[in-house]
Design an enzyme around this catalytic site. Structure first.
Site, PDB file in Angstrom:
ATOM      1  CB  SER A 198      44.878  39.321  40.760  1.00  7.51           C
ATOM      2  OG  SER A 198      44.642  40.484  41.489  1.00  7.51           O
ATOM      3  CG  HIS A 215      44.565  47.701  39.250  1.00  8.83           C
ATOM      4  ND1 HIS A 215      43.282  48.158  39.386  1.00  8.83           N
ATOM      5  CD2 HIS A 215      44.857  47.085  40.415  1.00  8.83           C
ATOM      6  CE1 HIS A 215      42.827  47.845  40.592  1.00  8.83           C
ATOM      7  NE2 HIS A 215      43.774  47.200  41.233  1.00  8.83           N
ATOM      8  CE  LYS A 251      37.482  35.150  49.336  1.00 11.69           C
ATOM      9  NZ  LYS A 251      37.741  34.200  48.242  1.00 11.69           N
ATOM     10  CG  ASP A 252      39.589  42.347  49.916  1.00 10.75           C
ATOM     11  OD1 ASP A 252      39.839  41.126  50.020  1.00 10.75           O
ATOM     12  OD2 ASP A 252      40.092  43.058  49.029  1.00 10.75           O
ATOM     13  CD  GLU A 279      59.508  45.908  68.521  1.00 13.35           C
ATOM     14  OE1 GLU A 279      59.863  45.444  69.623  1.00 13.35           O
ATOM     15  OE2 GLU A 279      58.373  46.311  68.289  1.00 13.35           O
TER      16      GLU A 279
END
Lengths: 273, 407
Positions: B220, B216, B244-245, B288
């Site tokens: 972005s 922030h 959107k998220d 894994e």
């Protein structure tokens, strides 16, 4: 967006292409005969009659050597036994309890609240009785092997001979082909599907060894099918409620996500980029 | 965009509280009006999705810890008790177990998105560092979590990996015994792993906060990789990116739920349903899936210490990536050569992952060595050189420019 997805697939394809020639098959025994089990697929579930028949196979055959320690007798009520039937089944087994007020350990008949009683008091005595091998607990057997249900089903069928120390013809041929001395342990039984082929357990399922409550004597195939069903239930008793909840969850999320997509389109209607 | 004037809160209590601790203003500034580039695509959803899965992991983990017994004699059985007798215990455990795989998938996609669009470049180097630290903590946490059910793979995985510490010169042996709390992987090891498995996620949360703080501060990156120039390039985070998220979250949950309910053991090893037995070694000890590329690199070097150093370097090299990449252009969209090397690198990582699952024998060893050399060459040779050889495509004027010129 789509091009990136495509390129990721191309990249993965490239990786597998590089790998391709290296994938040499290991010269192991016969392939598993795959069965179609009723509990696979998103709508799959158990046939409770098969499970009860499978329990008959367990308690008439397997229980002699194999524990089922993650199960309680009360769990049998989930596959259609009444409380009285479960009490009667449990009552056939003795459990050690105590100490009582005199400080003494004592035995009493098992109740529905008890775990399945193990055939041996400890691993040492189990190994002593079974020629050095400890018969494994079966509670998770179908989850603890790759392709577990098919593996157990095939294992029960996969004996080359009823007698110990007698390997399968294909194995002898393979040794001969490789120019190796065919050495097979005298006391072990040859099984096509057991890792290393030499298993301590003799073949168990024979025609007539088990009687179902309807008085019929099932075929070996039927017994293997039923006992694997029962063992898979023992390993995954939550399966039916898991799948029901799963379907409802996917349905709910599907509707919600469709609405969210519409909402996103609506909110972004004036944004161009 | 740097001028933010907080609104006057109508609610009296909110106003009173916010004057004393401006948390409502903070939320408003960082989650509501926070300016985000208008052109973020769905690859930018993966960060917030990973954050949500972290919360799911902690929530399910807290409840699992109420029933789990960290003792070698009881751990395996206590997990089975959760599966059978705790109400919806199977749901908690399967959500947690598959959550680890989902968390790594999201994080890896998030990381490769950063690689493709040059998100690690100035001025976001510290943001990138925080991300690498999160990845490192995730690896530690996942490894220790896998030990807790105390199955065969838990025990032998723990044995193999903790033994790597013995490669440290001179004090390696002492160090590994100190780590074990004994002379082998045993109850003290399980106890401390449980404790650390609970602690590290809290550190991950702290690092996520720093990651977001750094994000922030510099805002972005975006698919064009160019700086935002004016108010036209930005849209407020809410409602545009919240919705959107949320849609992305719906898709993720569909995927996640499929595995929880219909293929809960898809990512697991059958052997881990066999209780740990120090006397019986499984024929193949495999980690894994999310560790496989690193496991392959570990085995690329025939020397134990060398292998450990190679494996560590594979992660540590990410810290200096912002300076190894000499190109001034961020987004691969405008880098005609890097674009292809990026996909070659993706293929190399997938190939390493495949090789990590194969037995340590020929021809795999040679393949692993080639793939490992390429992994490091990508960072140490290709990226520095590309900045010199590559002629980037012309960059657009601004984020809104291509749109306005089209319209």
């Amino acid at each position: 967006m789509m091009t990136i997805v495509k390129r990721t697939l191309v990249a993965a394809g490239l990786a597998t292409a590089l790998v391709g020639p290296a994938l040499a098959s290991e010269g192991t025994g016969p392939a598993l005969h795959k069965q179609s089990w009723g509990w696979t697929g998103i709508f799959g579930g158990y046939n409770h009659k098969d499970l009860r028949h499978g329990f008959e196979v367990y308690r008439q055959v397997c229980v002699t050597c194999h524990p089922l320690k993650h199960l309680y007798y009360r769990d049998l009520m989930k596959i259609g036994y009444s409380e009285d039937e479960v009490k009667e089944i449990a009552g056939n087994y003795e459990v050690q309890d105590g100490p009582n007020d005199d400080g003494e350990m004592f035995t009493r008949p098992a109740t529905p609240a008890d775990r399945f009683v193990a055939p041996f008091a400890n691993d040492k005595i189990a190994a002593m009785v079974n020629g050095g091998a400890v018969p494994p607990d079966l509670s998770l057997m179908t989850k603890a092997r790759k392709q577990g249900p098919d593996y157990v089903y095939n294992l029960l069928h996969g004996f080359a001979s009823d007698a110990p120390g007698e390997p399968a013809a294909w194995w002898l041929k393979e040794r001969e082909h490789a120019g190796e001395e065919p050495v097979f342990p005298e006391t072990k039984y040859f099984n096509d599907y057991f890792p290393g082929y030499a298993i301590s357990m003799p073949p168990q399922l024979h025609e007539g060894i088990v009687t179902y409550p309807d008085g019929k004597s099932p075929s070996v195939d039927q017994m293997a099918h039923d006992v694997v069903s029962f063992l898979n239930w023992a390993a995954e008793p939550e399966l039916e409620s898991r799948k029901t909840m799963g379907l409802l969850t996917l349905l709910y999320l599907g509707i919600l996500t469709t609405f969210l997509y519409g909402l996103k389109k609506y909110i972004w209607r004036d944004i161009h980029h | 965009m740097s001028t933010y004037t907080p609104p006057t809160w109508n609610n009296k209590f909110v106003r009173w509280f916010d004057e004393r601790l401006p948390i409502v203003t903070l939320m408003h500034k960082e989650l509501v009006v926070y300016p985000a580039p208008r052109n973020l695509n769905y690859w930018w959803s993966f960060g917030s999705l990973a954050g949500i899965v972290l919360v799911i992991m902690i929530a399910t983990g807290v409840f699992l810890a109420m029933y789990y017994v960290p003792h070698v004699d009881h751990a395996f059985d206590s997990v089975e008790r959760i599966m059978r007798d705790v109400n919806y215990g199977w749901l908690l455990r399967y959500a947690h177990m598959n959550g680890a795989s989902v968390f790594f998938m999201l994080t890896y996609i998030h990381l490769f998105r950063g690689l493709y669009f040059g998100s690690y470049k100035a001025p976001r180097e510290v943001l990138w560092w925080m991300g690498v630290i999160i990845l490192f903590l995730m690896i530690m946490t996942a490894f220790m979590g896998y030990v807790l059910p105390w199955g065969q793979m838990s025990f032998w995985g723990a044995t193999v990996i903790t033994n790597l510490v013995s490669a440290v010169p001179l004090v390696g042996g002492d160090l590994v015994r100190w780590l074990w709390g004994g002379f082998t992987v045993d109850n003290p090891t399980l106890n401390r792993f449980f404790s650390l498995h609970y602690l590290l996620p809290m550190l991950i949360v702290a690092m996520v906060m720093l990651h977001l703080w750094a994000l922030h501060t510099k805002k972005s990156n975006n698919p064009l990789g160019i700086d935002c120039k004016g108010p036209n390039d930005y849209i407020p985070f809410h409602p545009y990116y919240t919705v959107k998220d949320l849609f992305s979250l719906g898709v993720l949950l569909l995927f996640y739920a499929y595995f929880i309910f219909f293929a809960p053991n898809f990512f697991g090893e059958a052997d881990n349903y066999i209780p740990a037995n120090p006397m019986v070694t499984p024929p193949h000890i495999v980690p894994e899936w999310y560790f496989l590329p690193f496991y392959a690199i570990l085995r690329a070097v025939p020397d134990k210490l060398g292998g450990v150093l190679a494996m560590l370097s594979a992660i540590l090299i990410l810290f200096v990536l912002p300076w190894l990449d000499t190109s001034k252009v961020r987004s691969a969209t405008f880098r005609p050569m890097y674009k292809w090397f990026f996909w070659a690198f993706v293929a190399d990582c997938l190939f390493l992952g495949y090789l990590g699952a194969m037995p340590a024998a020929e021809p795999y060893i040679t393949m692993i060595q080639f793939a490992t050399v390429y992994y490091f060459a990508h960072f140490l040779v290709i990226l520095p050189a590309l900045g010199w050889f590559e002629k980037p495509d012309p960059l657009p004027e601004s984020i809104s420019a291509p749109v306005t010129s089209q319209a």
